[in-house]
Design an enzyme around this catalytic site. Structure first.
Site, mmCIF file in Angstrom:
data_model
loop_
_atom_site.group_PDB
_atom_site.id
_atom_site.type_symbol
_atom_site.label_atom_id
_atom_site.label_comp_id
_atom_site.label_asym_id
_atom_site.label_seq_id
_atom_site.Cartn_x
_atom_site.Cartn_y
_atom_site.Cartn_z
ATOM 1 N N LYS A 84 0.848 -1.204 0.000
ATOM 2 C CA LYS A 84 0.000 0.000 0.000
ATOM 3 C C LYS A 84 0.874 1.241 0.000
ATOM 4 C CE LYS A 84 -3.983 1.988 2.507
ATOM 5 N NZ LYS A 84 -4.881 1.827 3.683
ATOM 6 N N SER A 159 -9.821 1.485 2.627
ATOM 7 C CA SER A 159 -8.981 2.293 1.772
ATOM 8 C C SER A 159 -7.878 1.513 1.066
ATOM 9 C CB SER A 159 -8.330 3.411 2.595
ATOM 10 O OG SER A 159 -7.466 2.844 3.573
ATOM 11 N N SER A 183 -9.988 -0.805 6.930
ATOM 12 C CA SER A 183 -9.410 -0.619 5.596
ATOM 13 C C SER A 183 -8.649 -1.815 5.045
ATOM 14 C CB SER A 183 -8.481 0.603 5.584
ATOM 15 O OG SER A 183 -9.246 1.782 5.537
#
Ligand SMILES: [Zn+2]
Lengths: 501, 496
Positions: A84, A159, A183
């Site tokens: 990420k 997310s 997330s």
């Protein structure tokens, strides 16, 4: 792409690691296969913000060299991974999904990244995300949306949507995400993956670009429980660079994942996280999972956590409050975007112009919310009350864990929704994290495990398993046992059952 | 308005906020060096630059130093407390918030006693807390480095993150006209205390000790405090006293003219001896304090605190009492040494072998004069050690140096010419004790002052001093006065 190397992307991390250790395949070949897959399909999936092909291949060759020299290597050495874009990686563009950090190349590695490197894990690139991890669909990325590999018209969740999509699309067998209010677990559920939010303090936050410091936690995405455990074991453990890192041994997650047995475990169904508000397909798969646990020998009881109903509002005071402070540093002075510096404008004007141009609407919404909640005269009513709710929620968990070993609920109220469906309705978007937020407020561990597809739309459904702080191994024990039973039913992990791209 | 007029009508109330950079090797929340004077932005890392993703880790030594300060100031030490974020935007603050302490300071409710003109004043301490320093901004292109008129600004983050202790007094009332001296005595005493604890180099000129002075006036006899101003940039002990005096005079003038005092920051100007208006504080900035989530709470154990208390060095007040006994000094002498900041130096000089009275005379006399000439706030900063001073005194007592020569030796040591014996050797400063060599000068002095000589002959031995003085003058102070005196008395003895 040859058929032989194309097949490499279908392997689990565990299978690939075994092939690498046996010398059947090189890390360079495995990496090339995944880079080829990314090159072929990522323009449709949009999982990556930056693909570091050169860095990945160099890392892979280094692992191959070390293996050739007979060096002792970690269990995931040579296995590719997607990271990420919220974790700093030395010299590699890191944006947190925001224009305000466009072009920034960190001078240092996050501890998670350093541990991946030390373990020989090959980082393919940085994955898309909601800006500063604020969102539940990855549509808040300042760059582009990410598409759910199960249905490209739908969101992958957020997310950490890029990390989830990369693993679901076989662009990487593993990914690292971060989970502040769900997330990791919510996109894992929406993409048919295993996703784990470790115990707060279990994985170092050093180098994790902060959204909400007291809630953020990095963790693994994988297509199987064992793969998630292997990655968990590599990235977890005490870090003196993070004061909130727990100085305790990493729970035995890999052994727990391989145990495939829940006989005698006590499982609590959270009354407040079941029933109303869930799609019927989600509700159905959840009930079946609970029944399956009973059949596998676990004792299932219903428990009540009366304050969970206040978790969402408390979260939307605590997280924005912390973010309003954490994101203050993006002021155009030292790095990242600078707007309006015409040689005449004063420093405050440049700061304002840069922040106005560099932050997206959702980030601004939360900064404003948090600034207000911390203001003199409002602090007690908002931030102070939210902290009290947090304490009450922790007490609910503590009371529940006196009766049971783990708690379960559906991970999300719905399966993956369509792109654009909720962009103008922040509240609807916030509800996606209803069931996942309590574990963040408490600091305990939680997993989302695929428990089938909804009969209504054929999209994945996630089962959330929660455990007390430092009992992460219980998630893997329950998840591993359930997964084994599902694999028998389905003929393989759910992640292998998606439609071809 | 003059200070005396102001004091006839108004009673001042002071408040002092002192920032002390701790002398830890590394910064408050990272491993960077705290060394002063390095090239800009060389002592920096992701944490003290506030780079995205970086995190603070508390410096244990800074906690220990702060608790020691609290204990030395007789404070309560919090058994549990947290850091807080103070949020405001400024380019020299890398994170745009400062890690500080808010409603949970590490130390509270202490006091420090000071003496001014023989009168004791107790300064109550409100709190002692720990925070991180900011970077330094340099405005380029404008006049005198100020932001007004500058073309651009440069920021040096070497200082960002250096541990900073803030010591805040409660309102200091009841000092009357002694207020400026009390303020100075407090900072002096605090600096001495911090130096004794070894927690800071307390150099005001380098900014490792910085003082903000709050001043307000109320009519004599009133009990409700007036509106206060906060004077910043007070960077020497002398300035502390002058700034308070100046601000009292300014405020009294305004009040007398029927005007009100604006609650504001005022900047002290060393050159003009006045303050000028800065930022208004009438609309308090909202710093949105909240507990720092990146750090775990501090929880100093009782045992550890008691261990630190037991390990504290002898504090200045106790040391002064002990030295007064040891030096056999009177209260007035003690006060003189205390005010001049030489008590410890005198004691050390005596300990190095000099008689206490001589040590006191040297430090209060020629050495203090040298310190003032050099513009030093603290005589300890002179480039001479108590041991060297003691050696000079021993050389005088042995007749090897005269008083005049002793001063020249001290000058030589201060000029870096080595130890006193080196200076004596290289400058050729031996006193002349050779009776043959001195004979002619003695004879000349007797011949030059026949009336005095007659008095001595008549038995008035004390009158010989004038003759000794004449010989000393004639020999440029190089003569050994005792030898000269003996020669004079021999020559004028028994009506010869
Ligand atoms: Zn640093």
């Amino acid at each position: 792409m040859t058929t032989a190397t194309a097949g490499l992307t279908r392997l689990t991390a565990s299978e690939l690691a075994a092939a690498l250790a046996a010398g059947e395949v090189s890390a360079a070949e495995a990496t090339t296969a995944h880079l080829d897959r990314i090159a072929t399909i990522d323009d449709r999936v949009g999982a990556f913000l930056h693909v570091d092909a050169d860095g990945a291949l160099a890392g892979a060759r280094d692992v191959d060299d070390r293996r050739a020299r007979g060096e002792a290597l970690g269990p995931l050495a040579g296995v590719p991974l997607a990271c990420k874009d919220v974790l700093t990686q030395r010299g590699v563009p890191t944006t947190a999904g925001s224009k305000i950090l466009e072009g920034w190349r960190p001078p240092y590695d996050a501890t998670v990244v350093a541990r991946l490197r030390a373990g020989g894990v090959v980082i393919l690139g940085k994955t898309n995300m909601d800006e500063f991890a604020m969102g539940s669909s990855t549509e808040n990325s300042a760059y582009h949306p990410t598409h759910n590999p199960w249905d490209l018209d739908r969101v992958p969740g957020g997310s950490s949507g890029g990390s989830a999509a990369a693993v679901a699309a076989f662009e990487a067998p593993l990914a690292v995400g971060t989970d502040t209010g769900g997330s990791i677990r919510q996109p894992a559920a929406l993409c048919g993956l295993v996703g784990v939010k470790p115990t707060y303090g279990g994985v170092s936050r050093y180098g994790l670009i902060a959204f909400s410091s007291s809630l953020d936690q990095a963790g693994p995405f994988a297509r199987t429980v064992e793969d998630a455990a292997l990655l968990h074991a590599v990235i977890a453990g005490h870090d003196p660079l993070d004061s909130t890192s727990i100085d305790a041994p990493v729970p035995p997650v890999v052994a727990a994942a391989r145990r495939h047995d829940v006989a005698g475990m006590r499982v609590g169904v959270v009354r407040e996280l079941a029933g109303e508000g869930y799609q019927s397909g989600v509700e159905q798969r959840f009930r079946e999972a609970v029944d399956l646990l009973g059949r596998l020998g676990a004792t299932v009881v219903e428990v009540s956590c009366p304050h969970f109903g206040y978790a969402l509002p408390a979260y939307y005071l605590i997280a924005p409050s912390e973010c309003s402070s954490n994101l203050a540093r993006f002021d155009a002075m030292r790095y990242g975007l600078r707007v309006g510096d015409d040689g005449v404008a004063g420093v405050e004007e440049v700061m304002s112009a840069t922040r106005a141009a560099g932050f997206g609407a959702e980030v601004k919404r939360r900064i404003i919310l948090g600034t207000y909640a911390l203001s003199s005269g409002y602090y007690d009513a908002y931030y102070g009350q939210a902290q009290k709710v947090r304490t009450l929620i922790s007490r609910d968990f503590a009371a529940a864990y006196e009766q049971v070993d783990v708690l379960v609920s559906p991970t999300t109220p719905t399966t993956a929704f369509r792109l654009g469906e909720r962009v103008d309705d922040p509240l609807a978007m916030y509800l996606a994290d209803l069931a996942t937020i309590p574990a963040n407020l408490d600091g305990g561990a939680a997993m989302s495990l695929p428990c089938g597809v909804s009969p209504a739309d054929g999209l994945p459904v996630g089962l959330q398993i929660m455990a007390p702080a430092l009992a992460d191994d219980r998630l893997y024990r329950v998840g591993g046992a359930l997964e084994a039973a599902y694999v028998e039913q389905w003929g393989g992990p759910l992640a292998t059952k998606g439609p071809p791209l | 308005m003059t200070f005396a007029d102001a004091m006839a009508r108004y009673a001042p109330v002071l408040g002092l906020e002192t920032h002390v950079e701790l002398g830890t090797a590394s910064k408050m929340f990272c491993g960077c060096s705290t060394k002063f004077g390095a090239p800009p932005n060389t002592h920096v890392c992701p944490t003290c630059l506030g780079l995205p993703g970086s995190l603070p880790v508390t410096n244990e030594t800074a906690i220990r130093f702060t608790v020691m300060i609290g204990l030395a100031l007789q404070c309560e030490i919090a058994p549990w407390c947290r850091f807080a974020r103070k949020n405001y935007f400024y380019p020299d603050m890398p994170k745009d918030f400062q890690i500080s302490q808010y409603d949970e300071p590490l130390c509270t409710d202490g006091h420090l006693d000071v003496v001014v003109a023989g009168e004791a004043f107790r300064v109550e301490i409100e709190r002692v807390h720990l925070e991180e320093d900011t970077g330094k901004t340099l405005h380029v292109g404008g006049a005198t480095g100020r932001i007004h008129g500058a073309t651009h600004s440069l920021v040096d983050y070497n200082r960002a993150g250096i541990p900073l202790v803030e010591i805040v007094t409660k309102p200091v009332a009841g000092t009357g006209a002694a207020a400026p001296e009390v303020a100075r005595a407090y900072v002096t005493e605090l600096r001495e205390l911090l130096r004794t604890l070894g927690v800071s180099d307390v150099r005001m000129e380098q900014g490792s000790l910085r003082c903000d002075v709050n001043t307000s006036l109320m009519p004599v006899g009133a009990t409700a405090y007036g509106t206060r101003t906060e004077t910043k940039n007070v960077n020497s002990l002398r300035s502390v006293e002058r700034a308070v005096r100046s601000e009292i005079e300014r405020q009294a003038g305004l009040l007398d003219a029927g005007r009100r005092i604006v609650q504001e920051t005022r900047h002290w100007h060393e050159d003009s001896g006045t303050t000028s208006a800065g930022r208004s504080k009438e609309q308090a900035e909202d710093y949105r304090y909240f507990p720092e989530p990146d750090l775990v709470p501090l929880a100093p154990t009782r045992e550890w605190v008691e261990q630190l208390r037991a390990g504290l060095p002898e504090l200045p007040a106790a040391r002064r009492r002990r030295l007064a006994d040891e030096l056999g000094a009177s209260a007035a002498e003690l006060a003189a040494m205390g005010n001049a900041g030489v008590l410890g130096l005198v004691a050390d000089t005596a300990a190095a072998g000099a008689p206490a009275a001589e040590a006191r005379n040297f430090w209060l006399g020629y050495l203090l004069q040298k310190a003032n000439e050099a513009g030093l706030d603290d005589p300890a900063e002179l480039a001479i050690t108590p041991a060297q001073v003691a050696r000079v005194i021993v050389l005088v007592a042995a007749g090897i140096l005269t008083a005049t020569l002793a001063r020249q030796v001290i000058d030589g040591v201060l000029a870096g010419e080595g130890d006193p014996d080196d200076v004596v050797a290289t400058r050729g400063l031996q006193a002349v004790s050779d009776t043959d060599e001195l004979g002619a000068a003695v004879d000349a002095a007797i011949d030059g002052q026949p009336a005095v000589a007659a008095k001595v002959r008549a038995g008035k031995v004390a009158a010989a001093g004038a003759l000794v003085g004449a010989v000393m003058k004639a020999t440029n102070g190089q003569a050994n006065a005792a030898v000269v005196r003996q020669l004079i008395l021999e020559r004028l003895d028994g009506g010869g």
